[in-house]
Design a protein around this motif. Structure first.
Motif, short mmCIF file in Angstrom:
data_model
loop_
_atom_site.label_atom_id
_atom_site.label_comp_id
_atom_site.label_asym_id
_atom_site.label_seq_id
_atom_site.Cartn_x
_atom_site.Cartn_y
_atom_site.Cartn_z
N PRO A 4 2.45 -9.30 -3.31
CA PRO A 4 2.12 -7.88 -3.26
C PRO A 4 1.85 -7.33 -4.66
O PRO A 4 2.45 -7.79 -5.63
CB PRO A 4 3.38 -7.24 -2.67
N PRO A 5 0.96 -6.34 -4.79
CA PRO A 5 0.65 -5.80 -6.09
C PRO A 5 1.74 -4.88 -6.64
O PRO A 5 1.61 -4.36 -7.72
CB PRO A 5 -0.65 -5.01 -5.84
N PHE A 6 2.81 -4.68 -5.92
CA PHE A 6 3.91 -3.83 -6.34
C PHE A 6 5.17 -4.31 -5.65
O PHE A 6 5.10 -5.11 -4.74
CB PHE A 6 3.63 -2.36 -5.98
N ASN A 7 6.28 -3.78 -6.07
CA ASN A 7 7.55 -4.20 -5.51
C ASN A 7 8.36 -2.96 -5.18
O ASN A 7 8.50 -2.08 -6.00
CB ASN A 7 8.29 -5.07 -6.54
N ARG A 41 0.11 -5.49 6.60
CA ARG A 41 0.53 -5.13 5.23
C ARG A 41 1.95 -4.55 5.26
O ARG A 41 2.78 -4.88 4.42
CB ARG A 41 -0.42 -4.12 4.61
N LEU A 42 2.21 -3.69 6.22
CA LEU A 42 3.55 -3.10 6.34
C LEU A 42 4.59 -4.17 6.64
O LEU A 42 5.68 -4.16 6.06
CB LEU A 42 3.56 -2.03 7.43
N ALA A 43 4.27 -5.09 7.54
CA ALA A 43 5.20 -6.17 7.88
C ALA A 43 5.48 -7.03 6.65
O ALA A 43 6.63 -7.42 6.41
CB ALA A 43 4.64 -7.02 9.01
N ASP A 44 4.45 -7.33 5.88
CA ASP A 44 4.61 -8.14 4.68
C ASP A 44 5.53 -7.49 3.66
O ASP A 44 6.12 -8.16 2.82
CB ASP A 44 3.25 -8.42 4.01
N HIS A 45 5.64 -6.16 3.71
CA HIS A 45 6.50 -5.42 2.78
C HIS A 45 7.74 -4.86 3.46
O HIS A 45 8.41 -3.98 2.91
CB HIS A 45 5.69 -4.29 2.13
N ASP A 46 8.04 -5.34 4.66
CA ASP A 46 9.21 -4.91 5.43
C ASP A 46 9.25 -3.38 5.59
O ASP A 46 10.29 -2.76 5.40
CB ASP A 46 10.50 -5.43 4.78
N LEU A 47 8.10 -2.80 5.95
CA LEU A 47 8.01 -1.36 6.10
C LEU A 47 7.62 -0.91 7.51
O LEU A 47 7.41 0.28 7.74
CB LEU A 47 6.99 -0.79 5.09
N LEU A 48 7.52 -1.84 8.43
CA LEU A 48 7.13 -1.47 9.80
C LEU A 48 8.09 -0.46 10.43
O LEU A 48 7.68 0.35 11.25
CB LEU A 48 7.03 -2.71 10.69
N HIS A 49 9.34 -0.53 10.05
CA HIS A 49 10.34 0.36 10.63
C HIS A 49 10.26 1.78 10.06
O HIS A 49 10.87 2.70 10.58
CB HIS A 49 11.74 -0.20 10.39
N ARG A 50 9.48 1.99 9.01
CA ARG A 50 9.40 3.30 8.36
C ARG A 50 8.05 4.01 8.55
O ARG A 50 7.97 5.21 8.35
CB ARG A 50 9.66 3.17 6.86
N ILE A 51 7.02 3.26 8.89
CA ILE A 51 5.68 3.84 8.97
C ILE A 51 5.06 3.49 10.32
O ILE A 51 4.94 2.32 10.67
CB ILE A 51 4.80 3.34 7.81
N LYS A 52 4.66 4.52 11.04
CA LYS A 52 4.01 4.34 12.35
C LYS A 52 2.49 4.32 12.14
O LYS A 52 1.95 5.14 11.40
CB LYS A 52 4.38 5.48 13.29
N VAL A 53 1.85 3.39 12.80
CA VAL A 53 0.40 3.25 12.69
C VAL A 53 -0.20 3.21 14.09
O VAL A 53 0.35 2.57 15.00
CB VAL A 53 0.03 1.96 11.93
N ASP A 162 -4.65 -1.91 1.06
CA ASP A 162 -3.84 -2.09 -0.15
C ASP A 162 -3.74 -0.77 -0.92
O ASP A 162 -2.66 -0.39 -1.39
CB ASP A 162 -4.43 -3.18 -1.04
N GLY A 163 -4.86 -0.06 -1.04
CA GLY A 163 -4.84 1.24 -1.72
C GLY A 163 -4.01 2.26 -0.98
O GLY A 163 -3.29 3.05 -1.60
N LEU A 164 -4.07 2.27 0.34
CA LEU A 164 -3.28 3.20 1.14
C LEU A 164 -1.79 2.91 0.98
O LEU A 164 -0.99 3.83 0.84
CB LEU A 164 -3.69 3.09 2.61
N LEU A 165 -1.44 1.65 0.99
CA LEU A 165 -0.03 1.29 0.82
C LEU A 165 0.49 1.77 -0.54
O LEU A 165 1.58 2.33 -0.64
CB LEU A 165 0.16 -0.22 0.99
N LYS A 166 -0.30 1.57 -1.58
CA LYS A 166 0.08 2.06 -2.91
C LYS A 166 0.24 3.58 -2.90
O LYS A 166 1.18 4.12 -3.49
CB LYS A 166 -0.96 1.66 -3.95
#
Length: 174
Positions: A4-7, A41-53, A162-166
Motif C-alpha cells: 500500500p502507498p500508505f500505512n 482496496r478496503l479489504a487489503d487495508h482492513d477497512l471493509l468494516h468502516r467504509i460502506k461501498v 488508490d486516490g480515493l483511499l488516500k
C-alpha cells in the motif's frame, strides 16, 4: 502485489464511518467495477468494516441484472469478482445516506445534480477527480466498445481507487 502507498493502523480508523456510492448510467459496467475494485482496496487495508461501498445507475435499464459479461471477464483477470453485484437505480434516499456519490462522467453528474436536494449537492463528485497521475476528466463508458476500452476503464478505476483511499484516510486523520 505491491505494498500500500500508505500505512494506517486500525486504531487510527476506529472513528471513521464513511459511505460511498459509485454511479454510472446503467450500473452494469463502470460503477460495479468501481465498487468491486474499491472493496478490494478496503479489504487489503482492513477497512471493509468502516467504509460502506455500493453502486447504482442514473437509469434503470437493467434492474437486478449482473454486471456486463465483458466487465466481469476483464475484472476477473485482475482478481476482482463482480458476479455477486446487481444493477439498481439511484434512489432519493441515496442522497442522504451516502457521504460521497462519485459519478463516472459529466452526464451522470448532471443527472444526479438535477435530482439532488440542495443540502446534499456537495456530496456529488466525479470519480476521475481522484486520479493521481492520469489526466482524464471522466471514466469513459466501455459498453459500446471493444476489449481495450474495458482495460482502460479498469486502469482508471484502479488508479482513482488508490486516490480515493488516500483522500478518505487524509480526511480521517485531519
Amino acid at each position: 502485489m505491491t505494498s500500500p502507498p500508505f500505512n494506517l493502523s486500525n486504531t487510527e480508523m476506529n472513528y471513521v464511518a464513511y459511505k460511498i456510492l459509485f454511479v454510472c448510467m446503467g450500473n452494469i459496467c463502470r460503477s460495479p467495477t468501481a465498487e468491486a475494485v474499491f472493496q478490494k482496496r478496503l479489504a487489503d487495508h482492513d477497512l471493509l468494516h468502516r467504509i460502506k461501498v455500493d453502486s447504482a445507475g442514473t437509469h434503470n435499464f437493467h434492474p437486478n441484472a449482473p454486471p456486463d459479461e465483458r466487465s466481469q471477464a476483464h475484472a476477473r483477470k485482475r482478481g476482482y469478482d463482480l458476479s455477486h453485484l446487481r444493477a439498481r437505480p439511484v434512489v432519493d434516499s441515496d442522497f442522504e445516506e451516502f457521504d460521497l456519490l462519485l459519478t463516472m462522467d459529466w452526464d451522470n453528474r448532471a443527472l444526479l445534480e438535477d435530482r439532488c436536494p440542495a443540502q446534499h449537492t456537495h456530496k456529488i463528485r466525479g470519480f476521475a477527480e481522484f486520479l493521481q497521475t492520469t489526466q482524464a476528466s471522466v471514466i469513459p463508458d466501455p459498453y459500446y466498445g471493444e476489449d481495450p476500452g474495458f482495460e482502460q476503464v479498469l486502469d482508471l478505476i484502479e488508479e482513482a481507487s488508490d486516490g480515493l483511499l488516500k483522500f478518505i484516510i487524509t480526511k480521517a486523520q485531519a
